[in-house]
Motif scaffolding. Structure first.
Motif, short mmCIF file in Angstrom:
data_model
loop_
_atom_site.label_atom_id
_atom_site.label_comp_id
_atom_site.label_asym_id
_atom_site.label_seq_id
_atom_site.Cartn_x
_atom_site.Cartn_y
_atom_site.Cartn_z
N VAL A 110 0.90 -1.19 0.20
CA VAL A 110 -0.04 0.04 0.04
C VAL A 110 0.82 1.09 0.02
O VAL A 110 1.95 1.27 0.27
N ASP A 111 0.13 2.38 -0.48
CA ASP A 111 0.99 3.61 -0.24
C ASP A 111 0.62 4.30 0.93
O ASP A 111 -0.59 4.61 1.33
N PRO A 112 1.70 4.46 1.99
CA PRO A 112 1.32 5.10 3.29
C PRO A 112 1.21 6.67 2.88
O PRO A 112 0.87 6.99 4.19
N ALA A 113 1.36 7.28 2.05
CA ALA A 113 1.31 8.55 2.01
C ALA A 113 0.05 9.17 2.44
O ALA A 113 0.15 10.33 3.21
N PRO A 114 -1.00 8.76 2.08
CA PRO A 114 -2.51 9.33 2.31
C PRO A 114 -2.59 9.33 3.93
O PRO A 114 -3.02 10.39 4.58
N ALA A 142 -1.18 1.16 6.26
CA ALA A 142 -0.95 2.09 6.90
C ALA A 142 -2.29 3.00 7.30
O ALA A 142 -3.33 2.85 6.71
N ARG A 143 -2.36 3.24 8.52
CA ARG A 143 -3.66 3.90 8.95
C ARG A 143 -3.49 4.90 10.01
O ARG A 143 -2.65 4.93 10.96
N TYR A 144 -4.34 6.17 9.80
CA TYR A 144 -4.33 7.05 10.96
C TYR A 144 -5.79 7.17 11.59
O TYR A 144 -6.81 7.13 10.81
N GLN A 145 -6.05 7.18 12.73
CA GLN A 145 -7.31 7.22 13.48
C GLN A 145 -7.21 7.87 14.91
O GLN A 145 -6.00 7.72 15.63
N THR A 146 -8.32 8.46 15.24
CA THR A 146 -8.33 8.89 16.57
C THR A 146 -8.95 8.04 17.41
O THR A 146 -9.88 7.23 17.19
N VAL A 147 -8.47 8.12 18.69
CA VAL A 147 -8.68 6.88 19.67
C VAL A 147 -8.86 7.63 20.82
O VAL A 147 -8.97 8.92 20.97
N ASP A 148 -9.57 6.80 22.05
CA ASP A 148 -9.86 7.44 23.30
C ASP A 148 -8.56 8.03 23.82
O ASP A 148 -7.52 7.05 24.28
N ILE A 155 1.75 2.05 10.68
CA ILE A 155 2.31 1.93 9.40
C ILE A 155 3.02 0.49 9.51
O ILE A 155 3.97 0.30 10.53
N GLY A 156 2.44 -0.53 8.96
CA GLY A 156 3.11 -1.84 8.85
C GLY A 156 4.14 -2.04 7.56
O GLY A 156 3.74 -1.89 6.67
N TYR A 157 5.23 -3.02 8.07
CA TYR A 157 6.04 -3.22 7.02
C TYR A 157 6.36 -4.81 6.98
O TYR A 157 6.29 -5.34 8.21
N LEU A 158 6.96 -5.18 5.85
CA LEU A 158 7.40 -6.46 5.64
C LEU A 158 8.97 -6.29 5.62
O LEU A 158 9.27 -5.58 4.62
#
Length: 239
Positions: A110-114, A142-148, A155-158
């Motif tokens: 995946v593309d982590p840029a977004p 790759a994911r950005y999220q708001t949490v409590d 970002i996950g890598y192999l």
């Protein structure tokens, strides 16, 4: 002149006059009766051979039943092996095509840029990106999220050795973040210097290990089942 015959004597010739059927045959017996009687075979067909007790009395043997499945039982192991080989060859060719031309064994990247841009736009914490990693480091999530209590950028890598590593940047307080990410098994193992920063080495769940960077505005965690040198390489590449 013939002598008189006794009244109870039956004549030897029992043929009735006028061509009528004999008296001891049932009514309707004769040529027409033989043609319609199912127990009397037609003249142009052979009589059925008796079986069972009747055959034993007559001394005749019934014809043996036909052999069924003899052709099937005559198949040799070599024939079966050839048939199996004919089935396996197309499967092997399809599998080779899937792996060689369609990249069946390659992980989905995946593309982590977004996700990185989203984290930078939120301005919840300083965002770092790896610089100088080779093409054999592949981004698989790759994911950005708001949490409590804050927000997370994952970002996950192999790795080049085919192991999984996750880079987590968060502004969730460290006393809550570390137990949630490393579980209660996470224990500090001492500091290490990487690219001018002091990281803490931690154990994690199972066979995983982690590097933790504690800063006032954020906490950075690099965790996975990769070798220590790969974890250090990723940590040292953050800018």
């Amino acid at each position: 002149m013939e002598p008189a015959q006794p009244a109870d004597r039956v004549p030897d010739d029992r043929t009735p006059p006028g061509g009528q059927p004999p008296a001891d045959l049932p009514a309707g017996a004769g040529p027409e009766h033989a043609a319609t009687d199912p127990t009397i075979p037609p003249a142009d067909e052979p009589a059925l051979v008796a079986s069972g007790p009747a055959a034993a009395e007559t001394g005749e043997r019934p014809a043996p039943p036909p052999r069924v499945g003899s052709a099937r039982s005559e198949r040799s192991p070599k024939d079966m092996a050839i048939s199996l080989l004919v089935l396996l060859i197309p499967i092997a060719l399809l599998l080779a095509f899937y792996r060689g031309f369609l990249g069946g064994d390659e992980p989905t990247t995946v593309d982590p840029a977004p996700a990185i841009e989203q984290a930078q736009s939120a301005n919840a914490f300083p965002v770092s990106q790896p610089q100088g990693l080779g093409s054999d480091w592949r981004t698989v999530s790759a994911r950005y999220q708001t949490v409590d209590g804050g927000a997370n950028l994952r970002i996950g890598y192999l790795t080049p050795e085919g192991r999984g590593v996750q880079l987590l940047q968060s502004n969730v307080p460290a006393e809550r973040l570390l137990p949630a990410e490393l579980t209660d098994e996470g224990q500090p193992q001492g500091p290490t210097e990487l690219a001018g920063r002091t990281w803490q080495r931690y154990t994690a769940r199972g066979n995983q290990q982690a590097l933790v960077l504690l800063e006032p505005a954020r906490t950075v965690i690099i965790v996975g089942d990769a070798r220590d040198n790969e974890l250090r390489q990723l940590a040292g590449a953050l800018r």
